[in-house]
Write an enzyme that holds these catalytic residues in place. Structure first.
Site, short mmCIF file in Angstrom:
data_model
loop_
_atom_site.label_atom_id
_atom_site.label_comp_id
_atom_site.label_asym_id
_atom_site.label_seq_id
_atom_site.Cartn_x
_atom_site.Cartn_y
_atom_site.Cartn_z
CG ASN A 1 -22.05 -38.57 -29.34
OD1 ASN A 1 -21.61 -39.24 -28.40
ND2 ASN A 1 -21.65 -38.75 -30.58
CB CYS B 1 -18.81 -43.52 -29.52
SG CYS B 1 -18.52 -41.75 -29.59
CG HIS C 1 -22.76 -44.01 -29.42
ND1 HIS C 1 -22.63 -43.21 -28.30
CD2 HIS C 1 -22.18 -43.31 -30.44
CE1 HIS C 1 -21.99 -42.10 -28.65
NE2 HIS C 1 -21.72 -42.14 -29.93
N1 ACO Z 1 -26.91 -26.02 -38.22
C1 ACO Z 1 -27.36 -25.65 -39.44
N2 ACO Z 1 -26.85 -26.17 -40.56
C2 ACO Z 1 -25.87 -27.07 -40.44
C3 ACO Z 1 -25.34 -27.48 -39.19
C4 ACO Z 1 -25.91 -26.90 -38.06
N3 ACO Z 1 -25.51 -27.22 -36.81
N4 ACO Z 1 -24.38 -28.38 -39.39
C5 ACO Z 1 -24.27 -28.56 -40.72
N5 ACO Z 1 -25.17 -27.77 -41.35
C6 ACO Z 1 -25.42 -27.62 -42.79
C7 ACO Z 1 -24.25 -28.09 -43.63
O1 ACO Z 1 -23.31 -27.06 -43.78
C8 ACO Z 1 -24.92 -28.45 -44.93
O2 ACO Z 1 -25.14 -27.28 -45.65
P1 ACO Z 1 -24.96 -27.27 -47.26
O3 ACO Z 1 -25.97 -28.27 -47.75
O4 ACO Z 1 -25.25 -25.86 -47.60
O5 ACO Z 1 -23.56 -27.72 -47.47
C9 ACO Z 1 -26.29 -28.99 -44.48
O6 ACO Z 1 -26.48 -28.51 -43.14
C10 ACO Z 1 -26.39 -30.50 -44.50
O7 ACO Z 1 -25.22 -31.03 -43.87
P2 ACO Z 1 -25.01 -32.59 -43.66
O8 ACO Z 1 -23.67 -32.81 -43.04
O9 ACO Z 1 -25.34 -33.31 -44.94
O10 ACO Z 1 -26.17 -32.88 -42.61
P3 ACO Z 1 -26.67 -34.27 -42.12
O11 ACO Z 1 -28.09 -34.42 -42.39
O12 ACO Z 1 -25.74 -35.39 -42.54
O13 ACO Z 1 -26.52 -34.12 -40.54
C11 ACO Z 1 -25.01 -34.80 -38.81
C12 ACO Z 1 -25.25 -33.86 -39.98
C13 ACO Z 1 -26.08 -34.52 -37.77
C14 ACO Z 1 -23.63 -34.52 -38.23
C15 ACO Z 1 -25.12 -36.27 -39.29
O14 ACO Z 1 -24.34 -36.44 -40.45
C16 ACO Z 1 -24.67 -37.24 -38.25
O15 ACO Z 1 -25.28 -37.39 -37.20
N6 ACO Z 1 -23.60 -38.02 -38.51
C17 ACO Z 1 -23.09 -38.97 -37.58
C18 ACO Z 1 -22.22 -38.26 -36.61
C19 ACO Z 1 -21.81 -39.14 -35.47
O16 ACO Z 1 -22.49 -40.06 -35.13
N7 ACO Z 1 -20.69 -38.75 -34.87
C20 ACO Z 1 -20.24 -39.28 -33.66
C21 ACO Z 1 -19.69 -40.64 -33.71
S1 ACO Z 1 -19.32 -41.09 -32.11
C22 ACO Z 1 -17.66 -40.83 -31.66
O17 ACO Z 1 -16.83 -41.68 -31.86
C23 ACO Z 1 -17.27 -39.54 -30.97
#
Ligand code: ACO
Length: 330
Positions: A285, A113, A255
């Site tokens: 994304n 990314c 990004h």
């Molecule tokens: N729907 C419902 N619940 C979900 C989902 C979903 N799609 N995904 C995860 N959960 C649950 C998890 O299982 C967890 O449940 P638990 O508390 O019972 O264990 C809960 O939601 C919270 O999960 P977190 O991972 O803590 O959620 P968070 O608020 O961190 O959001 C997210 C997750 C959106 C992925 C966030 O961490 C994020 O955006 N991170 C950055 C990701 C990113 O930028 N990636 C790409 C980089 S670019 C590249 O190089 C490709």
């Protein structure tokens, strides 16, 4: 020669099919409410069997070249930032052929990314040394090919698309004002699209490792923490090099990984949230495509005007991150 750089055109393309949050809720245990509040995403575009990365990139490139007011044969360098080429040998040359940029040398660059920002900075080195004058930079990814569609933690995030810009050498007033690039391989495990193989015996004592790439695996929380800590730092340093403060920035072009990341970065930099360019609700994304896709929409809507100062930053797998501050247009 040894010229300045101006970004004179942009273009983009996205697949036709739109996968909504409600569609995803039919596939995995999730909801529109969860996805939208945690990420800001509502839709993402998914490439069909007839929409290749090369074809989407060619459309984006042709739009950018038309806006720049030059022809494809004026382009002398093409850099394609992608992690999902149609061909493992690279797709830049295919795109060169599709658009008829017969005078250009073309190659791929992989930095997930961060790819688009890394490609812009790479291009600037060829331009500042006078080697190339009219450069096409494309950011494109089709991550839908590599997402684990049963993993709700990652499959809701990614979509497909392509964006492109044209950079041209100018005699005076370089419009690329500052940049930074970083890598940290010790956090490589946070986000991967790894090769998995099986042994295939060839002859006695020689075994090839034959396989394919496995779906995207990501530690979302770790990537989130990394982005919110490192992106403001990278933009802050580029602003310092450019002798600018947050007040001088007209637009923050990040990004498009998560709206919450964009909001947190803006807050840390003390840049008002109205200055964030975001189309994450529509595209999700799109990896290397997300920055030029977002730029193109903002330019075509008339939001970004000639002379506006844009602070851009890409971040992602590697881990890699970088920033570039530039004035739009010429
Ligand atoms: N729907 C419902 N619940 C979900 C989902 C979903 N799609 N995904 C995860 N959960 C649950 C998890 O299982 C967890 O449940 P638990 O508390 O019972 O264990 C809960 O939601 C919270 O999960 P977190 O991972 O803590 O959620 P968070 O608020 O961190 O959001 C997210 C997750 C959106 C992925 C966030 O961490 C994020 O955006 N991170 C950055 C990701 C990113 O930028 N990636 C790409 C980089 S670019 C590249 O190089 C490709």
């Amino acid at each position: 020669m040894g010229a300045g750089i101006a970004i004179t055109g942009c273009g983009s393309a996205a697949p036709e099919a739109i996968l909504t949050n409600n569609h995803l809720a039919q596939m995995v245990e999730t909801s529109d409410e969860w996805i939208n509040t945690r990420t800001g995403m509502r839709n993402r575009h998914i490439a069909s069997a007839t929409e290749s990365l090369s074809q989407l990139s060619a459309v984006a490139a042709e739009n950018a070249i038309a806006m720049a007011g030059i022809s494809a044969t004026d382009i002398d360098l093409i850099i394609l930032a992608t992690s999902t080429p149609d061909d493992m040998f690279g797709s830049a040359c295919k795109i060169q052929g599709l658009i008829g940029a017969t005078n250009a040398v073309a190659f791929d660059l992989t930095a997930a990314c961060s790819g688009f920002i890394f490609a812009l900075i790479t291009a600037s080195q060829f331009m500042r040394t006078g080697v190339h004058q009219n450069v096409l930079i494309i950011g494109a990814d089709v991550l839908s090919r590599w997402v684990d569609w049963s993993d709700r933690a990652s499959c809701v995030l990614f979509g497909d698309g392509a964006g492109a810009i044209v950079c041209q050498s100018i005699a005076e007033s370089d419009r690329l004002l500052g940049f930074e690039m970083y890598s940290n391989g010790s956090q490589n495990d946070s986000l991967n699209l790894n090769y998995h193989s099986q042994s295939k015996p060839l002859v006695e004592n020689i075994t090839a490792q034959h396989g394919t790439y496995q779906p995207v695996s990501m530690n979302g929380r770790e990537v989130y923490r990394f982005a919110v800590a490192k992106v403001p730092e990278a933009i802050g340093k580029a602003m310092f090099r450019a002798n600018l403060t947050a007040d001088d920035i007209d637009w923050l072009l990040l990004h498009q990984a998560n709206q919450r990341i964009m909001d947190a970065v803006a807050k840390r930099l003390k840049i008002p949230s109205e200055k964030i360019l975001s189309n994450i609700a529509e595209y999700g994304n799109t990896s290397a495509a997300s920055i030029p896709l977002s730029l193109d929409a903002a330019v075509r809507e008339g939001k970004v005007q000639v002379g506006d100062t844009i602070a851009a930053s890409g971040f992602g797998a590697g881990l890699t991150w970088g920033s570039a501050i530039f004035k739009w247009g010429y």
